[in-house]
Design a protein around this motif. Structure first.
Motif, PDB file in Angstrom:
ATOM      1  N   SER A 299      29.130  38.726  36.638  1.00  0.00           N
ATOM      2  CA  SER A 299      30.304  39.011  37.546  1.00  0.00           C
ATOM      3  C   SER A 299      31.453  38.723  36.873  1.00  0.00           C
ATOM      4  CB  SER A 299      30.143  38.256  38.709  1.00  0.00           C
ATOM      5  OG  SER A 299      30.337  36.917  38.705  1.00  0.00           O
ATOM      6  N   ARG A 303      35.282  40.285  37.963  1.00  0.00           N
ATOM      7  CA  ARG A 303      36.253  39.126  38.607  1.00  0.00           C
ATOM      8  C   ARG A 303      37.463  39.533  37.879  1.00  0.00           C
ATOM      9  NH1 ARG A 303      33.953  35.301  41.515  1.00  0.00           N
ATOM     10  NH2 ARG A 303      31.614  35.069  41.373  1.00  0.00           N
ATOM     11  N   TRP A 304      37.384  39.624  36.377  1.00  0.00           N
ATOM     12  CA  TRP A 304      38.560  39.887  35.684  1.00  0.00           C
ATOM     13  C   TRP A 304      39.425  41.323  36.031  1.00  0.00           C
ATOM     14  CZ3 TRP A 304      36.704  38.204  30.298  1.00  0.00           C
ATOM     15  CH2 TRP A 304      36.708  36.850  30.054  1.00  0.00           C
ATOM     16  N   GLN A 307      41.028  40.598  39.513  1.00  0.00           N
ATOM     17  CA  GLN A 307      42.290  39.787  39.333  1.00  0.00           C
ATOM     18  C   GLN A 307      43.396  40.473  38.390  1.00  0.00           C
ATOM     19  OE1 GLN A 307      40.674  36.447  37.617  1.00  0.00           O
ATOM     20  NE2 GLN A 307      39.520  35.855  39.390  1.00  0.00           N
ATOM     21  N   TRP A 328      29.335  39.986  43.763  1.00  0.00           N
ATOM     22  CA  TRP A 328      30.627  40.927  43.210  1.00  0.00           C
ATOM     23  C   TRP A 328      31.992  40.503  43.951  1.00  0.00           C
ATOM     24  CZ3 TRP A 328      34.475  44.273  43.757  1.00  0.00           C
ATOM     25  CH2 TRP A 328      34.979  45.297  42.619  1.00  0.00           C
ATOM     26  N   PRO A 329      33.054  40.355  43.332  1.00  0.00           N
ATOM     27  CA  PRO A 329      34.306  39.758  44.329  1.00  0.00           C
ATOM     28  C   PRO A 329      34.689  40.704  45.309  1.00  0.00           C
ATOM     29  CG  PRO A 329      35.007  40.407  42.127  1.00  0.00           C
ATOM     30  CD  PRO A 329      33.130  40.671  42.031  1.00  0.00           C
ATOM     31  N   GLU A 332      38.186  39.331  47.394  1.00  0.00           N
ATOM     32  CA  GLU A 332      39.479  39.067  46.661  1.00  0.00           C
ATOM     33  C   GLU A 332      39.928  40.681  46.573  1.00  0.00           C
ATOM     34  OE1 GLU A 332      41.314  37.238  42.676  1.00  0.00           O
ATOM     35  OE2 GLU A 332      39.179  37.156  42.901  1.00  0.00           O
TER      36      GLU A 332
END
Length: 399
Positions: A299, A303-304, A307, A328-329, A332
């Motif tokens: 993942s 994530r990157w 972000q 999976w984020p 966020e």
């Protein structure tokens, strides 16, 4: 005929098989002149895309020459040079007519809700024999096969079978608009063409993120600004490069085989999350072969990406995340009001448009083709591509 066949995780062979035959009126038999190895093929070998039938022919990229057509193929003749799109589509259902060829109602034997059918994949994708072979049966050939103009070489055309349409689709999913700043995570072959596609679709700046210097050098050669995640924290670097805002759009060209940084400041966070990533790997690939290890942070690219993008930005996800992925984020992403679009490329929709760019000399995608290997050396070529040997970006296989 000779073909590359899958027999289990870490077990691929160069096999003797019967030549394929016409089975349906809209079939064609194509003599493959050039195929290629794709990162998706490595998913099969590494075990991050399960469900393959032992003995299935691998590969989903090819150009070749028509040798036989069924009675329902009224637009092609023996001797025609053609591109074989990676995904299979009937051309007449409502999805195909709307341009959603990867969600064709009829191509997948699993039924209308089964999803994308493609060559050389698992049973869930239809179980079709692939294109790393001397000959291939192509269903719905009257729609799927795209004739190649005489001035376009095999080396150029093979890039249009899958990876350039996929990269173009990624920029479309991200909704790249003129003047925007775009980050491309992954500078492998699809990532390189995503850099190109983002610029062609109007991006003002493109930032390429990877951990291999030879791939970053190639991205820099396309005038992308490069970030090495083994030398710096990619998210913080991108935020700093964009005045504290983040990029407008992100194209994730990595997917489930993402790797943790080996060194540098980004390791601080990934080391803290090591147990979580180990759990993700086991979930995604419960069976592995040490010689064909999957990525160790499934993942991380997602994530990157979440972000690094600005609030209210958008992500185009073309890196492969199979059905086994459940991490999976999303939370966020929701808190940042992000738009997320993903999926398998509708190759037949984009190939004619990109073929015109090659034919008129606007783009020469063959410059990203770094290796030409005979089919007889395919097992060694797989190994060097898997190991990311320096210079091994995209590998063509010639018969």
């Amino acid at each position: 005929m000779k073909a590359v066949t899958w027999h289990g995780v870490g077990d691929i062979r160069f096999s003797d098989l019967p030549d394929p035959k016409i089975q349906e009126p809209t079939d064609a038999i194509v003599k493959i002149t050039t195929s290629a190895i794709c990162g998706t093929d490595l998913h099969m070998v590494r075990g991050t895309m399960p469900g393959l039938r032992p003995g299935v022919v691998l590969g989903h990229e090819a150009v070749g020459e028509v040798v036989e057509v069924g009675p329902g193929v009224r637009n092609l003749s023996a001797g025609d040079r053609v591109i074989v799109p990676s995904t299979i589509a009937c051309g007449y259902c409502s999805y195909c007519r709307a341009g959603y060829f990867a969600q064709c109602d009829n191509a997948n034997p699993g039924g209308k809700r089964a999803g994308t059918a493609f060559f050389g994949g698992p049973e869930a994708a239809g179980g079709f024999d692939g294109l790393q072979a001397e000959y291939a049966r192509v269903p719905y050939a009257n729609v799927g096969l795209v004739p190649i103009p005489a001035e376009v070489t095999d080396a150029q055309a093979i890039m249009l079978s899958d990876i350039w349409p996929t990269a173009w689709f990624g920029a479309r999913l991200a909704d790249v608009r003129p003047g925007e700043t775009v980050a491309v995570f992954g500078a492998g072959p699809v990532g390189q063409l995503a850099v190109l596609s983002a610029y062609l679709q109007g991006a003002g700046r493109v930032i390429a993120v990877d951990g291999l210097e030879d791939r970053l050098a190639m991205a820099r050669g396309q005038h992308a600004e490069v970030v090495n995640f083994n030398a710096e924290d990619p998210v913080q670097t991108i935020v700093d490069m964009t005045g504290g805002i983040g990029v407008d759009k992100v194209i994730d060209a990595v997917g489930v085989d993402a790797e943790r940084p080996a060194e540098g400041p980004a390791t601080e966070q990934t080391d803290e999350q090591a147990q979580q990533y180990d759990s993700e790997v086991h979930q995604v690939a419960p069976e592995t072969d040490p010689a064909w290890a999957p990525g160790d942070a499934p993942s991380l690219a997602a994530r990157w990406a979440v972000q690094a993008v600005a609030k209210a930005g958008a992500l185009g996800v073309i890196g492969v995340y199979p059905q086994t992925v459940t991490t999976w984020p999303f939370g966020e992403a929701m808190m940042k009001n992000l738009t997320i679009r993903s999926g398998n490329c509708h190759h037949r929709r984009y190939i004619p448009e990109l073929l015109r760019l090659v034919t008129n000399g606007t783009v020469d995608p063959a410059r990203l083709l770094t290796e030409h290997e005979p089919m007889t050396d395919v097992l060694q070529a797989y190994r060097q591509f898997q190991d990311r040997d320096p210079g091994w970006l995209k590998v063509a296989l010639t018969t």
